[in-house]
Design a protein around this motif. Sequence first.
Motif, PDB file in Angstrom:
ATOM      1  N   GLN A 128       0.828  -1.213   0.000  1.00  9.09           N
ATOM      2  CA  GLN A 128       0.000   0.000   0.000  1.00  9.09           C
ATOM      3  C   GLN A 128       0.852   1.249   0.000  1.00  9.09           C
ATOM      4  N   ARG A 131       2.214   1.860  -3.387  1.00  7.74           N
ATOM      5  CA  ARG A 131       1.246   2.335  -4.365  1.00  7.74           C
ATOM      6  C   ARG A 131       0.912   3.811  -4.130  1.00  7.74           C
ATOM      7  N   TRP A 132       0.836   4.207  -2.853  1.00  5.09           N
ATOM      8  CA  TRP A 132       0.557   5.631  -2.572  1.00  5.09           C
ATOM      9  C   TRP A 132       1.719   6.511  -3.006  1.00  5.09           C
ATOM     10  N   HIS A 135       1.219   6.953  -6.536  1.00  4.16           N
ATOM     11  CA  HIS A 135       0.188   7.978  -6.785  1.00  4.16           C
ATOM     12  C   HIS A 135       0.808   9.373  -6.688  1.00  4.16           C
TER      13      HIS A 135
END
Lengths: 541, 508
Positions: A128, A131-132, A135
């Motif tokens: 996670q 992935r952030w 982003h």
Amino acid sequence: MNDAHILAPDKAKTVAYTDADAMIASFGSILFPDGASIPTPVTDAPEHFRDLNLDQIVASVTAGREEYDLAAFFQTPLAEEVSIRYRQAVMRDLDVAANTVVFTAFAKAMRTMREQRQQAAKLYYEQQKRRWLLHAAQTYCDAVEALRKGMIPLALTSSGLTGLRDFIIAYADSPGFQRLRGRVAQLVADLATIRYNVVIGDGGFRVFLYDGEADYSADVAETFAKFRQGDARDYRVRFHDAKEMNHIEAKILEFVALLQPEIFGRLARFAADDADFAHNDLVRFDREVQFYFAYLEHVAVLRRAGLSFCLPEIAVGTKEIHDEDGFDLALAAKLVTANRPVVTNSFRLSGKERIIVISGPNQGGKTTLARSFGQMHHLAAIGCPVPGTSARLFLFDAVYTHFEREENLQNLRGKLQDDLMRIHAILSRATPRSIVIMNEIFNSTALRDAVFLGHKVIERIIDLDLLCVCVTFLEELTAMSDSIVSMVSTVNPVQPAERTFRVIRRPADGNAYASSIAEKYHLTRAWLSRRLTAPAGGGSR
Amino acid sequence: MKAHLMYPDRDFDVSAPPPPLAQELVQDLELQTLIAAMADEDKVLAEVVRAAILDGTDSVTILLYRQAILRDCIVNEAAVREIYALVVETLETERKNYLGVAFRYPGAVLHRSVEVLQMLTGMLRRLREIATREAPLFRSEGFRNLFAMLIRELDDDYFARIQDHFRRLRFRSGVLVSAALGEGNVGIDYVLRRPNAPAEGWLQRIFGSKPRSYAFRLSDRDEAGARALSLLRDRGINLVANALGQSTDHVSSFFNMLRLELAFYIGCLNLRRALLLHQLPIAFPTPSSRATRRHQAKGLYDVCLALRIGADTRGNDLDGDGRELMIVTGANQGGKSTFLRSVGQAQVMMQCGMFVAAGSFAANTCARVLTHYKREEDSSMASGKFDEELSRMSAVVDAIEPDTLVLFNESFAATNEREGSAIGREIITVLLEHRVKMVFVTHQYELAAGFLDRSDSNVLFLRAQRRDDGERTFRIAPGAPERTSHGEDLYRRIFTEVATAEAATADS
């Protein structure tokens, strides 16, 4: 991998991944021109801010932009004309609506990027966090591209913004940035292609890749569609979409990563190598440019109410100053919010004139004019547009204020002593480049003392050749010297009790106001004699 | 799936806003009595019947379409009532099952939906059975289409397919859900999937590579995990639960549609039953297009009055073909208002497709029926009476279009006769020029006589009859207005009676 560390430590981050990137010239600052001295930031509001209500102005200008920590920029006057002109030029460029869109979008993107980074830092599961971070990098790359694309066609004249444009073009084209962008885009695209299946049973689940299995809900819906007579209610349950995963979701994600090892391998390498993707100069710009937008947005509200702002000329080596149709920025903001009119006032000092002595009826705008005099000098010194249609303002070294202090009213003698000590402190620190603003000095002193002390203080001010605004009931002070200009607050001759808030240059005349109030209440001589001769019980009319 | 019993090609919209001045029409024609008789205490019937009556059609085609269906209903009353009862039972069972609370769990939505759908499916089966049994006995286009559709759409294959869904929805071998990765790699786009059929042929089954997969089994103590898994399952079945919930809505909306389309005819059957009880005649009217001017009636009676007093009322005959204006004059309490109501009721009943209260009836359809009646004194005297009358007249004019039927009852009488009749004449004259058909009841000689002079062939004069001895017959017959008002009669009778009584008292 990173040769940039051989450079000065504070420059290390401004240089990205390779030697080629190190060739990009640093941008610097949108608030301070290269080579100019950067004044020590004033982090706590100075003493005179409260007297001039500059603290209110800074608070409302910076409201909603707390994350940028802009107060110090608004509290620190610039010492050099070249620095003021640098900001004025940027202000002029950004005061054109068409020029702001790209920067507003950039600011928004950078804020999103920060939030995404914070999200990455907060989360627990590695997949996670990565992935952030991706982003955030994607947001950043898009923001850089958009800034480059958006800035190219802009009609810019300021060296600050043209410098930024040169920088952003070079940076966006640099191999380092382009490689980052390519990696990010590929990862984003590849992650979006992933579809997986979960079979949920009692007490466990199994994960495998999606293989074209048909949408069963659609099948069910289709079976009964023939009965449809109109729109049906939406039975979908809204789930709380938490950003944090539970351990079951994390386990599934772990399995998905195992099923797609290549893509997730690249994601891991990205997180390890490219975590520090944002260029320091852009991060700095993102914060500093908010100084301009904060002020211009505040100004825009007042402009819509019909008020004018202008970039002042900076008077250096002369004290011939003026402002046409200025106003108290703090008061105007309140009045406009309440939908009430704002009265503007002008002043001008020419030749030997240095001191404005303001007298006249109370609550007629005297203190307001004194405050706005101080405010606009400070605003000019931080490179901002000032209230008024045209202005020339003095480049000061310090602003000193002496306003009545209510908390010191314990005893009159103590108060007078305190007043004098404060004035003494001001006059001993002031230089010929200082500005002094005094409001209602010696108000609570015996008239004889007040006249005496007033004279003495003004004499000192004249000797020091200070620029000064002095609000007082002592009309005598206006006649002391031809360096003194007399201004008086006025009333409406037709509705004498109505305050105009207009303060005009005129010899002091204490009687005009009193007689107009008497007129209104039928207490003038003519009225009184008529009323007194009228039959008893006839009343005043 | 549509029933289309009210219109050959579209649904009947009960919620359509009523036409302008509908409230006045209901009040002036006393339609509430008619609606109550048709509804027979069924609230849905009342609502539908009211909508049907107020939202009449000027299309002769649609009227004949409905008349044919209504004839079927009369012939096969038991079967039609059986279908309606089945529909009502279905909807009421569904309503009892409805969990009024917001569904917060897809599992609950799914469970409840499957239960209700199973009930609805049973009802659909029964509906199909009735259709199969009764279809041969029905003649009308509307019913034949409806039955054919039910038999076609609800065949055995279809019911088998539904059963297959019910079996799958028990999820014996787990819930198969597909997903994608959203923001922060969180699962999104959960879609319930139908597992692929096993590879065909034993060779593929043995040698085909099984897809790589990873399994996880929760430990017994992992309660948080069990909750998380259950939440995931909920996400997975969210869409199918929605599809099922909506399917339930669709099927029940189908039953509801059937109910609304049937309700009007059930209302007609109820009314027929009530009138038959009093041996009152009914007749299917003959509508003609709104461009024509027809008005033929034999034994036309006020159906609401008849329902209220529960007895025969003598009807009137009317020969108004070719007439655009009928002026009814004559004695007070001579049956003028009753006649006017019966004309209005028959028009309204004909234009919704039902039978009328008469021995026979034929008339042109009209765009709409409007009324302008003298009102009892308004308690709020904000405006003058005549002012109020003209203000209502203005509203009537707003609602008028060509081929409207306007019924006037003692209009423009709230001022002196000269003024009132002058204004009334002018209004009527202009309306006549705009193809408005009118029936005007008035006791004002001046107003009526204004049209007598013109001797237009499109004006019909009617008069409340009285015998030579002054007794009223309550019948309306052709006759020109007479200058003397029969109020004199009333005056004389009452005063004579009183005088006589007093005289008698004095004598004793």
